[in-house]
Design an enzyme around this catalytic site. Structure first.
Site, short mmCIF file in Angstrom:
data_model
loop_
_atom_site.label_atom_id
_atom_site.label_comp_id
_atom_site.label_asym_id
_atom_site.label_seq_id
_atom_site.Cartn_x
_atom_site.Cartn_y
_atom_site.Cartn_z
N LYS A 143 -2.35 -1.37 -13.83
CA LYS A 143 -2.20 -1.06 -12.40
C LYS A 143 -3.19 0.02 -12.03
O LYS A 143 -3.28 1.04 -12.73
CB LYS A 143 -0.77 -0.56 -12.14
CG LYS A 143 -0.47 -0.28 -10.70
CD LYS A 143 0.05 -1.53 -10.00
CE LYS A 143 0.01 -1.43 -8.49
NZ LYS A 143 -1.32 -1.57 -7.89
N LYS B 38 -0.53 8.58 -15.76
CA LYS B 38 0.14 8.86 -14.48
C LYS B 38 1.40 8.00 -14.36
O LYS B 38 2.47 8.49 -14.00
CB LYS B 38 -0.85 8.53 -13.35
CG LYS B 38 -0.39 8.95 -12.00
CD LYS B 38 -1.39 8.51 -10.94
CE LYS B 38 -2.78 9.03 -11.21
NZ LYS B 38 -3.73 8.65 -10.15
N LYS C 100 -8.35 0.12 -13.62
CA LYS C 100 -9.19 0.65 -12.53
C LYS C 100 -10.41 -0.23 -12.37
O LYS C 100 -10.90 -0.82 -13.34
CB LYS C 100 -9.64 2.09 -12.85
CG LYS C 100 -9.94 2.89 -11.60
CD LYS C 100 -8.67 3.41 -10.95
CE LYS C 100 -8.91 4.23 -9.72
NZ LYS C 100 -7.67 4.92 -9.29
N THR D 51 0.31 8.65 -1.34
CA THR D 51 -0.32 9.63 -2.24
C THR D 51 -0.11 11.04 -1.68
O THR D 51 0.28 11.96 -2.40
CB THR D 51 -1.83 9.32 -2.38
OG1 THR D 51 -1.95 7.98 -2.85
CG2 THR D 51 -2.51 10.26 -3.35
N ASN E 185 -8.03 9.18 2.88
CA ASN E 185 -6.62 8.77 2.80
C ASN E 185 -5.75 9.90 2.25
O ASN E 185 -4.75 10.30 2.86
CB ASN E 185 -6.50 7.50 1.94
CG ASN E 185 -5.05 7.08 1.76
OD1 ASN E 185 -4.26 7.76 1.11
ND2 ASN E 185 -4.67 5.98 2.36
N SER F 39 2.99 1.85 -4.77
CA SER F 39 2.40 0.55 -5.14
C SER F 39 3.38 -0.23 -6.02
O SER F 39 3.53 -1.44 -5.89
CB SER F 39 1.08 0.76 -5.91
OG SER F 39 0.00 0.79 -5.02
#
Ligand code: NAD
Length: 417
Positions: free
Chosen positions: A73, A97, A109, A193, A224, A351
Site C-alpha cells: 500500500k 508506517k 510506492k 494526513t 495536500n 486509505s
C-alpha cells in the site's frame, strides 16, 4: 559539514533507521537482510502522446517492500527528481508506517519522473493512464493498492482506477484509494494526513501543557498535507506563524490568516498574501515557534540547517524530511522529533478505511471515519511513547521497534526465517 550524496540517499537512510531497530531487537541476520530490500521493483518506460502530436517516453517505478503482512500500500509521486532509490525508501517507510498504526498492509510506492506542472490537463491524464497500464501487471486490491502522493490528486486516482477497471473488464474501486467520492472514495480521505497529524500535534501540546491557542506552528509545504494541516490547526486556534511552498515563505509572529493564504495560493501564489509578510521559502523552517511541521519533501532538515531550527518539536508530516545527521543535531539541542511513520500515518489509515469500504461495498459517514482515525492515531502515539520509555530510545527508533517486531513475527509465522 554538509552530508554526502550517500548520506542524503533516502534508501540508505531508510536502511540505517531499520537497522538500528533490528540491532536492538537482535533480529537474525536473515530477517534483517530480507527487510532491508524491497521484495519486488518494477521499472517502466512508457510512451505518452503530447498535445503537439509528438511522443515522449517517461520513466516510472513501483516498489513493493513486503507482502508478509498483507498487500502493498502506498502512493504514487509525480516529480522531476523521482529516483528508484527514493521510491524504494518510500515503500519501506510505508511498511513501517502501516505497522505503527496496525494496518494489515506492507509498503508500496510508485513514481514517475516528470514535471506535472509543465503538462496540460490532457497530457497529465494520458500519462496517468499509461503509468497505470504499465504497472497493472503488479497492481490489484489483494496485491498492491496505490494512492496519491506529491503532485498526484484524487482526479489522477480516478483516471488510474478507470484504466485498471477497463483492463479487468469490470469495476474495481478497491484497486486504488484517494479516489473522488463518486467513484468510491472515502469521506475524509482528502484531509486524512493532516487530520492525523493534527491529532499528534494535539497530544504533543497536551503532554507539554501548552494550550492550542498559545501554540505557535511553522509549516513547510503548502499542498495536500501542509495546507490542510494549516487550516485544521488554525481552526483549533493555534497560531500559524510561518508557512512556505517551493517558491515563497510567509511569516507573521502574531499568526497568519490561513484562509487568506489559501485564497492567495489559489489566485496565483503565496506572494499575493502581502509583500510585508514575505520571507525566503528556505528561511521559513528556521522561524521561531513551538512546533515545526515539515510537509514538503525528503531531506529538508539537514546538518546545514538543523542548528538553526528554533521550534521545540518537529512533527514530520512529510516522509523522510530529517536526515540522520540532522536527527542527531536536533536531539543534542533538545528538539523532539515525532517521526513521519507516526505523524503522517493518517493518510494511509483512511486509505485503509477506503479499501475496507470498497471491498465490503459500504460507505461510512465522515464522523465515523474521523473517530476511527482519531483512535488509531492516539493509540499509536501512546504506544510509541511507551516503546521509547521501555527501550530508552528516541521516538523514531521507538516507532520502528514496534513495526519491525510485528514484521519479524509475521515473517517467522510464515516460516520465511
Ligand atoms: P503536494 O504535492 O500536495 O504538496 C507539496 C508541497 O510542498 C507544495 O506546496 C510544494 O510547493 C511544496 N514544496 C516543494 N518543495 C518545497 C520546498 N523546497 N520548500 C517549501 N515547500 C516546498 O504533496 P503532499 O501530498 O502534501 O505531500 C507532502 C509530503 O507529505 C510528502 O513528503 C508526502 O510523501 C507526504 N505525505 C503525503 C500524504 C498524502 O496523503 N498526501 C500522506 C503521507 C505523507
Amino acid at each position: 559539514m554538509a552530508e554526502s550524496a550517500d548520506e542524503l540517499n533516502p534508501y540508505l537512510i531508510a536502511c540505517k533507521q531499520i537497522s538500528r531497530a533490528a540491532e536492538i531487537l537482535k533480529l537474525p541476520r536473515s530477517v534483517t537482510e530480507f527487510i532491508l530490500r524491497p521484495r519486488r521493483v518494477l521499472i517502466m518506460n512508457f510512451p505518452v502522446r503530447m498535445d503537439d502530436g509528438s511522443v515522449r517516453v517517461f520513466e516510472g517505478f513501483r516498489a513493493q517492500h513486503t507482502d508478509a503482512l498483507g498487500p502493498a500500500k502506498g502512493g504514487i509521486r509525480f516529480h522531476p527528481n523521482v529516483t528508484l532509490d527514493e521510491v524504494k525508501a518510500l515503500s519501506m517507510w510505508m511498511t513501517f508506517k502501516c505497522g505503527v498504526v496496525d494496518l494489515p498492509f506492507g509498503g508500496g510506492k510508485g513514481g514517475v519522473v516528470c514535471d506535472p506542472r509543465s503538462l496540460s490537463h490532457g497530457e497529465l491524464e494520458r500519462l496517468s493512464r499509461a503509468y497505470a497500464e504499465a504497472a497493472s501487471v503488479i497492481l490489484g486490491p489483494e496485491i498492491d493498492i496505490p494512492a496519491p502522493d506529491v503532485y498526484t490528486t484524487p482526479e489522477i486516482m480516478g483516471w488510474m482506477m478507470d484504466t485498471l477497471s477497463r483492463l479487468r473488464g469490470y469495476n474495481v474501486p478497491s484497486a486504488i484509494t484517494g479516489k473522488p467520492i463518486v467513484l468510491g472514495g472515502s469521506k475524509g480521505r482528502d484531509r486524512a494526513t493532516a487530520q492525523g497529524c493534527l491529532y499528534i500535534v494535539r497530544e504533543y501540546l497536551r503532554d507539554r501543557k501548552i494550550e492550542p491557542a498559545n501554540a505557535r506552528i511553522v509549516i513547510q509545504g503548502f499542498g495536500n498535507a501542509g495546507r490542510t494541516a494549516a487550516t485544521l490547526l488554525s481552526e483549533l486556534e493555534c497560531k500559524i506563524v510561518a508557512i512556505s511552498d517551493s517558491k515563497t515563505g510567509l511569516q507573521d509572529p502574531t499568526g497568519l490568516n490561513i484562509q487568506k493564504a489559501c485564497e492567495a495560493k489559489d489566485a496565483g501564489g503565496l506572494h499575493l498574501y502581502g509583500s510585508g509578510f514575505m520571507i525566503d521559502s528556505k528561511l521559513a523552517l528556521q522561524c521561531e515557534g513551538d512546533v515545526l511541521i515539515p510537509a514538503a519533501l525528503e531531506n529538508s532538515i539537514t546538518s546545514e540547517n538543523a542548528h538553526h531550527i528554533q521550534c521545540k518539536a518537529v512533527i514530520e508530516a512529510a516522509n523522510g524530511p530529517t536526515t540522520p545527521e540532522a536527527d542527531k543535531i536536533l536531539s543534542s539541542r533538545g528538539v523532539q522529533v515525532i517521526p513521519d511513520i507516526l505523524a503522517n500515518a493518517g493518510g494511509v489509515t483512511v486509505s485503509y478505511f477506503e479499501w475496507v469500504q470498497n471491498v465490503t461495498h459500504s460507505a461510512w459517514e465522515e464522523t465515523e471515519v474521523a473517530s476511527r482515525l482519531e483512535k488509531r492515531m492516539i493509540d499509536a502515539y501512546h504506544a510509541v511513547q511507551k516503546s521509547a520509555r521501555a527501550h530508552g530510545a528516541d521516538l523514531r527508533t521507538a516507532a520502528y521497534l514496534i513495526s519491525v517486531e510485528r514484521l519479524r513475527d509475521a515473517i517467522v509465522a510464515r516460516g520465511w526465517a
